[in-house]
Design a protein around this motif. Structure first.
Motif, PDB file in Angstrom:
ATOM      1  N   LYS A 123      28.881  35.472  45.058  1.00  0.00           N
ATOM      2  CA  LYS A 123      27.574  36.138  44.939  1.00  0.00           C
ATOM      3  C   LYS A 123      27.549  37.143  43.785  1.00  0.00           C
ATOM      4  O   LYS A 123      26.559  37.838  43.589  1.00  0.00           O
ATOM      5  CB  LYS A 123      27.252  36.876  46.249  1.00  0.00           C
ATOM      6  N   GLY A 124      28.667  37.264  43.063  1.00  0.00           N
ATOM      7  CA  GLY A 124      28.729  38.198  41.937  1.00  0.00           C
ATOM      8  C   GLY A 124      29.220  39.583  42.319  1.00  0.00           C
ATOM      9  O   GLY A 124      29.191  40.504  41.501  1.00  0.00           O
ATOM     10  N   ASP A 125      29.674  39.740  43.567  1.00  0.00           N
ATOM     11  CA  ASP A 125      30.234  41.042  43.964  1.00  0.00           C
ATOM     12  C   ASP A 125      31.636  41.203  43.373  1.00  0.00           C
ATOM     13  O   ASP A 125      32.413  40.237  43.324  1.00  0.00           O
ATOM     14  CB  ASP A 125      30.313  41.144  45.499  1.00  0.00           C
ATOM     15  N   ILE A 126      31.927  42.423  42.947  1.00  0.00           N
ATOM     16  CA  ILE A 126      33.259  42.708  42.393  1.00  0.00           C
ATOM     17  C   ILE A 126      34.128  43.277  43.501  1.00  0.00           C
ATOM     18  O   ILE A 126      33.809  44.295  44.104  1.00  0.00           O
ATOM     19  CB  ILE A 126      33.168  43.735  41.232  1.00  0.00           C
ATOM     20  N   TYR A 127      35.212  42.568  43.772  1.00  0.00           N
ATOM     21  CA  TYR A 127      36.176  42.990  44.784  1.00  0.00           C
ATOM     22  C   TYR A 127      37.462  43.468  44.083  1.00  0.00           C
ATOM     23  O   TYR A 127      37.768  43.021  42.979  1.00  0.00           O
ATOM     24  CB  TYR A 127      36.585  41.815  45.683  1.00  0.00           C
ATOM     25  N   PRO A 128      38.266  44.282  44.759  1.00  0.00           N
ATOM     26  CA  PRO A 128      39.575  44.647  44.195  1.00  0.00           C
ATOM     27  C   PRO A 128      40.506  43.429  44.111  1.00  0.00           C
ATOM     28  O   PRO A 128      41.389  43.368  43.258  1.00  0.00           O
ATOM     29  CB  PRO A 128      40.135  45.657  45.198  1.00  0.00           C
ATOM     30  N   CYS A 129      40.278  42.473  45.015  1.00  0.00           N
ATOM     31  CA  CYS A 129      41.095  41.261  45.081  1.00  0.00           C
ATOM     32  C   CYS A 129      40.309  40.284  45.954  1.00  0.00           C
ATOM     33  O   CYS A 129      39.494  40.718  46.775  1.00  0.00           O
ATOM     34  CB  CYS A 129      42.452  41.596  45.719  1.00  0.00           C
ATOM     35  N   ILE A 130      40.571  39.012  45.819  1.00  0.00           N
ATOM     36  CA  ILE A 130      39.818  38.042  46.622  1.00  0.00           C
ATOM     37  C   ILE A 130      40.144  38.201  48.107  1.00  0.00           C
ATOM     38  O   ILE A 130      39.353  37.822  48.975  1.00  0.00           O
ATOM     39  CB  ILE A 130      40.067  36.592  46.114  1.00  0.00           C
ATOM     40  N   GLN A 131      41.314  38.804  48.400  1.00  0.00           N
ATOM     41  CA  GLN A 131      41.706  39.032  49.798  1.00  0.00           C
ATOM     42  C   GLN A 131      41.104  40.321  50.357  1.00  0.00           C
ATOM     43  O   GLN A 131      41.297  40.643  51.524  1.00  0.00           O
ATOM     44  CB  GLN A 131      43.244  39.116  49.916  1.00  0.00           C
ATOM     45  N   VAL A 132      40.456  41.109  49.489  1.00  0.00           N
ATOM     46  CA  VAL A 132      39.874  42.389  49.939  1.00  0.00           C
ATOM     47  C   VAL A 132      38.354  42.327  49.716  1.00  0.00           C
ATOM     48  O   VAL A 132      37.848  42.774  48.693  1.00  0.00           O
ATOM     49  CB  VAL A 132      40.472  43.586  49.158  1.00  0.00           C
ATOM     50  N   PRO A 133      37.630  41.760  50.662  1.00  0.00           N
ATOM     51  CA  PRO A 133      36.194  41.552  50.441  1.00  0.00           C
ATOM     52  C   PRO A 133      35.349  42.826  50.637  1.00  0.00           C
ATOM     53  O   PRO A 133      34.516  42.917  51.518  1.00  0.00           O
ATOM     54  CB  PRO A 133      35.839  40.478  51.468  1.00  0.00           C
ATOM     55  N   VAL A 134      35.633  43.800  49.765  1.00  0.00           N
ATOM     56  CA  VAL A 134      34.880  45.063  49.788  1.00  0.00           C
ATOM     57  C   VAL A 134      34.208  45.181  48.421  1.00  0.00           C
ATOM     58  O   VAL A 134      34.893  45.269  47.396  1.00  0.00           O
ATOM     59  CB  VAL A 134      35.845  46.264  49.985  1.00  0.00           C
ATOM     60  N   SER A 135      32.878  45.177  48.415  1.00  0.00           N
ATOM     61  CA  SER A 135      32.187  45.155  47.130  1.00  0.00           C
ATOM     62  C   SER A 135      32.171  46.533  46.472  1.00  0.00           C
ATOM     63  O   SER A 135      31.801  47.530  47.080  1.00  0.00           O
ATOM     64  CB  SER A 135      30.751  44.662  47.316  1.00  0.00           C
ATOM     65  N   ALA A 136      32.583  46.525  45.181  1.00  0.00           N
ATOM     66  CA  ALA A 136      32.511  47.766  44.392  1.00  0.00           C
ATOM     67  C   ALA A 136      31.190  47.812  43.626  1.00  0.00           C
ATOM     68  O   ALA A 136      30.855  48.826  43.024  1.00  0.00           O
ATOM     69  CB  ALA A 136      33.688  47.806  43.422  1.00  0.00           C
ATOM     70  N   GLY A 137      30.444  46.708  43.655  1.00  0.00           N
ATOM     71  CA  GLY A 137      29.178  46.611  42.937  1.00  0.00           C
ATOM     72  C   GLY A 137      28.926  45.158  42.592  1.00  0.00           C
ATOM     73  O   GLY A 137      29.830  44.328  42.718  1.00  0.00           O
ATOM     74  N   ASN A 138      27.697  44.854  42.174  1.00  0.00           N
ATOM     75  CA  ASN A 138      27.381  43.461  41.837  1.00  0.00           C
ATOM     76  C   ASN A 138      27.185  43.312  40.331  1.00  0.00           C
ATOM     77  O   ASN A 138      26.450  44.087  39.718  1.00  0.00           O
ATOM     78  CB  ASN A 138      26.131  43.008  42.589  1.00  0.00           C
TER      79      ASN A 138
END
Lengths: 344, 93
Positions: free
Chosen positions: A245-260
């Motif tokens: 969806k274009g969300d920026i995560y720290p890693c693909i295993q950490v699904p916490v969005s830092a922004g889109n």
């Protein structure tokens, strides 16, 4: 020459250059694996969205790109996306189940000069593999592609998630990789799904199987008395992920969005995000939760697993703890055996 | 020598690369080797986006660093030799 390597490496770490980025191109998949952590929806990134993402990542310092899914070859424009990534100067690796790769695709992949293709395979027999993927015939299609890609000289590695259904296959996968002269990764960690559901954890190995696996693995590593094997996680520091969806995560295993990335410039997300900055402080000084832990030097805590399994990405991960205990126990047994031998 | 007949050099289009500060990190995907081009030579790498002769590169470095031509020629030959050996630069036919 060594100096310039270490200086560049130091700059990458100090400036948190996102040199490694994983892109989740699509969440669609033609298989239905028992242990899959992914959301099941149709989110995906198209060619023009990827062009935008590539430009942003390139400007931020990314060099190594990994495409994952879902299944990347389910996207009809995937080869165009790969071609653009290579044209722009990225080093590209893909992760795939390889079931959709035909001769023509293999030739195109060869001409794109990819760094590596990671292929998911769970057994050396169709009955076990197909049971895990939920699709009859998937084993033969994957094996056919592996042999075809190998015969064309592409760099491959086999990726096997180890679970209770294929535990007995683990050494056979190693033999298969060795016979094909390719690398392999065997991973016994099953992560909860990205939506937080934990049903998939029922696929996990039991403690005895996990212990056997890790003792076997640690037996292949040379330990010295001052060896500290706690791995440093680069998530959010030099490692990032872009979701479907274009969300920026720290890693693909950490699904916490830092922004889109479609709402805000990547560089701004990367430098201004509160969650990323907190991750970097933890990475720099060591996780505060591990400060007084006796397992600290043996622990490879994954923030994603800590979040999805235990509810706090900055907290303790019970899976990492178990593995660290196996490692500590292994080292102590080895030391004891060594001392007994000296005493004889 | 006729300029048009001089062999031209160009970056190998198969490599991956990125600028990190003033250096260039180059990856040769076929053998997964990482090569680092220093700040001084990074100017040559940028120039080699388009075909350049050895003489073009010498001129470039003489102008930029104000060194004598003999020294520049030696440095450029070393850079070209190493870059061709690593496979990061090609001779354009």
């Amino acid at each position: 020459m060594k100096d310039i390597f270490s200086r560049t490496n130091k700059i990458i770490k100090e400036k948190n250059v996102p040199i490694n980025v994983v892109v989740e191109l699509t969440r669609r998949c033609n298989l239905d694996c028992l242990h899959c952590y992914n959301f099941k929806d149709d989110s995906e990134l198209d060619f023009y969205q990827m062009k935008h993402i590539f430009n942003e990542l390139r400007a931020a310092g990314c060099l190594f790109l990994t495409f994952t899914g879902g299944e990347v070859f389910i996207k009809e424009d995937f080869l165009d996306i790969l071609g653009l990534a290579r044209h722009l100067g990225f080093d590209v690796e893909i992760i795939t189940n390889a079931t959709l790769i035909n001769e023509k695709t293999a030739d195109e992949l060869k001409s794109l000069c990819l760094s590596n293709i990671g292929i998911s395979i769970y057994a050396t027999s169709s009955s076990i593999h197909d049971k895990i993927t939920g699709v009859k015939g998937s084993f033969y299609r994957t094996m056919h592609s592996i042999e075809m890609l190998r015969s064309k000289g592409l760099n491959l590695h086999l990726k096997c998630t180890l679970m209770k259904y294929n535990f007995a296959e683990y050494k056979k996968i190693v033999q298969l990789a060795e016979s094909l002269n390719v690398n392999y990764i065997i991973d016994p960690i099953i992560s909860p799904k990205d939506d937080g559901s934990k049903d998939v954890l029922s696929c996990r190995l039991n403690d005895s199987q996990l212990k056997d696996f890790y003792f076997d693995l640690f037996g292949q590593i040379e330990y010295s008395s001052d060896n500290k094997s706690g791995a440093v996680c680069d998530a959010g520091c030099t490692f990032a992920a872009v979701s479907a969806k274009g969300d920026i995560y720290p890693c693909i295993q950490v699904p916490v969005s830092a922004g889109n990335i479609f709402e805000k410039n990547f560089k701004n997300i990367w430098t201004e995000s509160e969650v990323l900055n907190k991750i970097r402080i933890e990475a720099k000084y060591g996780p505060s939760v591990c400060k007084d832990c006796y397992l600290r030097d043996s622990c490879s805590r994954c923030p994603g697993l800590a979040l999805l399994e235990d509810g706090d990405m900055f907290g303790c991960s019970r899976t990492a703890c178990s593995i660290a205990k196996f490692q500590k126990c292994f080292k102590e047994e080895k030391l004891k055996n060594h001392e007994e031998k000296i005493g004889e | 020598m006729d300029y048009l007949k001089e062999p031209k050099l160009i970056r190998n289009s198969k490599v991956a690369w990125q600028e990190i500060d003033d250096a260039i990190v180059v990856v040769t995907p076929w053998n997964k080797q990482i090569h680092i081009i220093s700040e001084t030579a990074s100017m040559l790498w940028r120039a080699l986006a388009l075909p350049k002769s050895e003489k073009d590169l010498v001129t470039l470095i003489v102008q930029e660093y104000e060194i004598d031509e003999v020294r520049a020629e030696q440095d450029i030959r070393t850079f070209i030799k190493e870059s061709i050996e690593k496979g990061i630069v090609d001779i354009k036919e």
